[in-house]
Write a protein that holds these residues in place. Structure first.
Motif, PDB file in Angstrom:
ATOM      1  N   ALA A  26      44.441  -8.550   3.141  1.00 40.48           N
ATOM      2  CA  ALA A  26      45.350  -8.402   4.287  1.00 40.48           C
ATOM      3  C   ALA A  26      45.106  -7.054   4.944  1.00 40.48           C
ATOM      4  N   PRO A  27      44.925  -7.019   6.257  1.00 40.25           N
ATOM      5  CA  PRO A  27      44.627  -5.744   6.922  1.00 40.25           C
ATOM      6  C   PRO A  27      45.869  -4.872   7.090  1.00 40.25           C
ATOM      7  N   LEU A  28      45.701  -3.579   6.837  1.00 41.71           N
ATOM      8  CA  LEU A  28      46.696  -2.592   7.232  1.00 41.71           C
ATOM      9  C   LEU A  28      46.331  -2.113   8.637  1.00 41.71           C
ATOM     10  N   HIS A  29      47.178  -1.279   9.220  1.00 39.46           N
ATOM     11  CA  HIS A  29      47.065  -0.986  10.652  1.00 39.46           C
ATOM     12  C   HIS A  29      46.940   0.510  10.937  1.00 39.46           C
ATOM     13  N   VAL A  30      46.096   0.819  11.918  1.00 41.61           N
ATOM     14  CA  VAL A  30      46.009   2.157  12.498  1.00 41.61           C
ATOM     15  C   VAL A  30      46.531   2.067  13.929  1.00 41.61           C
ATOM     16  N   LEU A  31      47.447   2.957  14.279  1.00 40.45           N
ATOM     17  CA  LEU A  31      48.060   2.966  15.602  1.00 40.45           C
ATOM     18  C   LEU A  31      47.619   4.232  16.332  1.00 40.45           C
ATOM     19  N   PRO A  58      55.550  -8.847   6.967  1.00 38.11           N
ATOM     20  CA  PRO A  58      55.831 -10.068   6.200  1.00 38.11           C
ATOM     21  C   PRO A  58      55.168 -11.299   6.803  1.00 38.11           C
ATOM     22  N   ALA A  59      55.151 -11.404   8.137  1.00 36.91           N
ATOM     23  CA  ALA A  59      54.531 -12.574   8.764  1.00 36.91           C
ATOM     24  C   ALA A  59      53.038 -12.624   8.482  1.00 36.91           C
ATOM     25  N   GLU A  60      52.369 -11.481   8.571  1.00 39.15           N
ATOM     26  CA  GLU A  60      50.936 -11.440   8.254  1.00 39.15           C
ATOM     27  C   GLU A  60      50.687 -11.863   6.806  1.00 39.15           C
ATOM     28  N   LEU A  61      51.500 -11.349   5.910  1.00 37.55           N
ATOM     29  CA  LEU A  61      51.300 -11.638   4.491  1.00 37.55           C
ATOM     30  C   LEU A  61      51.625 -13.095   4.162  1.00 37.55           C
ATOM     31  N   ARG A  62      52.612 -13.662   4.830  1.00 39.84           N
ATOM     32  CA  ARG A  62      52.883 -15.091   4.613  1.00 39.84           C
ATOM     33  C   ARG A  62      51.649 -15.915   4.950  1.00 39.84           C
ATOM     34  N   GLY A  63      50.980 -15.554   6.054  1.00 38.83           N
ATOM     35  CA  GLY A  63      49.784 -16.283   6.429  1.00 38.83           C
ATOM     36  C   GLY A  63      48.680 -16.147   5.399  1.00 38.83           C
ATOM     37  N   VAL A  64      48.473 -14.947   4.896  1.00 31.75           N
ATOM     38  CA  VAL A  64      47.436 -14.711   3.883  1.00 31.75           C
ATOM     39  C   VAL A  64      47.787 -15.425   2.588  1.00 31.75           C
ATOM     40  N   TYR A  65      49.050 -15.313   2.162  1.00 32.17           N
ATOM     41  CA  TYR A  65      49.457 -15.958   0.917  1.00 32.17           C
ATOM     42  C   TYR A  65      49.354 -17.473   1.019  1.00 32.17           C
ATOM     43  N   GLY A  66      49.748 -18.009   2.170  1.00 31.49           N
ATOM     44  CA  GLY A  66      49.676 -19.455   2.343  1.00 31.49           C
ATOM     45  C   GLY A  66      48.247 -19.966   2.248  1.00 31.49           C
ATOM     46  N   HIS A  67      47.328 -19.238   2.864  1.00 34.76           N
ATOM     47  CA  HIS A  67      45.917 -19.617   2.793  1.00 34.76           C
ATOM     48  C   HIS A  67      45.417 -19.539   1.356  1.00 34.76           C
ATOM     49  N   THR A  89      54.090  -1.892   2.661  1.00 35.95           N
ATOM     50  CA  THR A  89      53.444  -3.183   2.422  1.00 35.95           C
ATOM     51  C   THR A  89      54.056  -3.921   1.242  1.00 35.95           C
ATOM     52  N   TRP A  90      54.397  -3.201   0.164  1.00 33.23           N
ATOM     53  CA  TRP A  90      54.954  -3.880  -1.011  1.00 33.23           C
ATOM     54  C   TRP A  90      56.272  -4.576  -0.653  1.00 33.23           C
ATOM     55  N   GLU A  91      57.129  -3.916   0.090  1.00 34.60           N
ATOM     56  CA  GLU A  91      58.410  -4.521   0.464  1.00 34.60           C
ATOM     57  C   GLU A  91      58.176  -5.737   1.355  1.00 34.60           C
ATOM     58  N   ALA A  92      57.235  -5.630   2.276  1.00 35.60           N
ATOM     59  CA  ALA A  92      56.891  -6.779   3.114  1.00 35.60           C
ATOM     60  C   ALA A  92      56.347  -7.918   2.258  1.00 35.60           C
ATOM     61  N   ALA A  93      55.544  -7.577   1.249  1.00 33.21           N
ATOM     62  CA  ALA A  93      54.982  -8.591   0.353  1.00 33.21           C
ATOM     63  C   ALA A  93      56.075  -9.288  -0.441  1.00 33.21           C
ATOM     64  N   ARG A  94      57.035  -8.514  -0.935  1.00 30.08           N
ATOM     65  CA  ARG A  94      58.142  -9.107  -1.700  1.00 30.08           C
ATOM     66  C   ARG A  94      58.925 -10.088  -0.836  1.00 30.08           C
ATOM     67  N   ASN A  95      59.164  -9.722   0.424  1.00 30.58           N
ATOM     68  CA  ASN A  95      59.889 -10.616   1.315  1.00 30.58           C
ATOM     69  C   ASN A  95      59.072 -11.877   1.629  1.00 30.58           C
ATOM     70  N   ALA A  96      57.775 -11.685   1.854  1.00 26.79           N
ATOM     71  CA  ALA A  96      56.919 -12.833   2.174  1.00 26.79           C
ATOM     72  C   ALA A  96      56.814 -13.797   1.002  1.00 26.79           C
ATOM     73  N   ALA A  97      56.766 -13.268  -0.212  1.00 29.10           N
ATOM     74  CA  ALA A  97      56.586 -14.106  -1.406  1.00 29.10           C
ATOM     75  C   ALA A  97      57.769 -15.023  -1.659  1.00 29.10           C
ATOM     76  N   LYS A  98      58.948 -14.672  -1.125  1.00 28.97           N
ATOM     77  CA  LYS A  98      60.136 -15.498  -1.339  1.00 28.97           C
ATOM     78  C   LYS A  98      59.965 -16.913  -0.800  1.00 28.97           C
ATOM     79  N   ASP A  99      59.057 -17.073   0.140  1.00 37.21           N
ATOM     80  CA  ASP A  99      58.881 -18.383   0.766  1.00 37.21           C
ATOM     81  C   ASP A  99      58.019 -19.338  -0.058  1.00 37.21           C
TER      82      ASP A  99
END
Length: 297
Positions: A26-31, A58-67, A89-99
């Motif tokens: 999963a890509p992290l971001h540079v702004l 979380p939305a990005e990670l849901r897509g990666v996890y689903g794949h 990222t870890w908190e986003a991952a925890r939220n995404a994994a709930k699905d």
């Protein structure tokens, strides 16, 4: 099929190796300048001065996890991510994994770069041997807990500005002209030792790596444990190669030393000239010879 592995781009894995090993990244971001660049997807700007970073959503990670879950044909996913204190990222991952009803297990590596990468690779090896979701998860946790990461930077200002190190510690490298050796402790970047020059700091870093490669029990201290080693740099390849050569002669139980550049997200924080060393004692040999039992995060 087999348990699938996911990590994020801060693991600094070679894209070809990740693809060959079946690891989704999963890509992290540079702004910078109002634009959002995804590590490993978009071409990063050469000049990162003034850039900031963001974790995966979380939305990005849901897509990666689903794949990944689809690829595993229901066997499950183990996702190993950058240290929780260093990224959202870890908190986003925890939220995404709930699905995913428990089929996606999240590991806080409490590390980054190859301290994270070696844990993912060890878990991928376990999956390839046919291990189930719980066993692959435990190997990822165990390998991450073993890794030790050390770093020397030219300036602590980027780390201070990004909130990755305290103001008091940053003053060491400015007002007092100190070159500290940093390390990851309980997932946070802290000062380990203080030196006056970059050369002395790198020597201290190598000494710390040798200690980390030995047995933590003084009664059984040995240099015979097989370990994985990596040297990272940000825009300083010649220094990294020199450090890797020294490290390879100091730790003879390593099967070579990986040399790789920090990804751009990490580079924003460590700055040009940064050199890092990761020491990761191998899980399998340790368990077989010492009966080590795994824990969990």
């Amino acid at each position: 099929m087999a348990v699938a592995l996911v990590t994020d781009s801060s693991a600094c894995l070679d894209p070809a190796e990740a693809e060959r090993r079946g690891i989704d990244v999963a890509p992290l971001h540079v702004l910078r300048d109002g634009r959002d660049y995804r590590e490993g997807v978009d071409v990063m700007p050469e000049d990162l001065a003034g850039a900031t970073t963001a974790g995966a959503s979380p939305a990005e990670l849901r897509g990666v996890y689903g794949h990944a879950l689809e690829r595993s044909e229901g066997d499950g996913v183990v996702a190993v991510h950058i240290s929780r204190p260093l990224s959202g990222t870890w908190e986003a991952a925890r939220n995404a994994a709930k699905d995913f009803g428990g089929r996606v297990r999240i590991v806080d590596s409490r590390s980054t770069a190859m301290g994270l990468g070696f844990a993912v690779l060890a878990a991928a090896d376990e999956s390839a041997r046919g291990a189930d979701l719980d066993a692959v998860y435990e190997v990822a946790v165990d390998s991450a807990a073993r890794s030790r990461c050390f770093i020397v930077v030219d300036s602590l200002e980027n780390l201070r500005r990004g909130g990755r190190i305290g103001t008091a510690a940053a003053l060491l490298g400015t007002a007092l002209s100190i070159k500290p050796v940093l390390h990851l402790h309980e997932g946070r970047l802290v000062v380990r030792e203080k030196t006056r020059t970059a050369t002395k700091a790198r020597t201290k870093m190598l000494d710390a790596a040798v200690d980390a490669a030995g047995d933590p029990d003084p009664a059984a201290r040995t240099r015979s444990r097989p370990v994985d080693l990596a040297v990272h740099h940000f825009r300083s390849p010649d220094v990294a190669e020199s450090v890797a050569q020294r490290l390879g002669t100091m730790i003879e139980t390593a099967d070579g030393v990986r040399v790789t550049e920090f990804d751009a997200v990490l580079g924003v924080h460590v700055g040009p000239g940064a050199i890092g060393v990761v020491v990761s004692p191998r899980v399998q040999e340790r368990e077989e010879t010492e009966g080590f039992s795994t824990g969990s995060h």
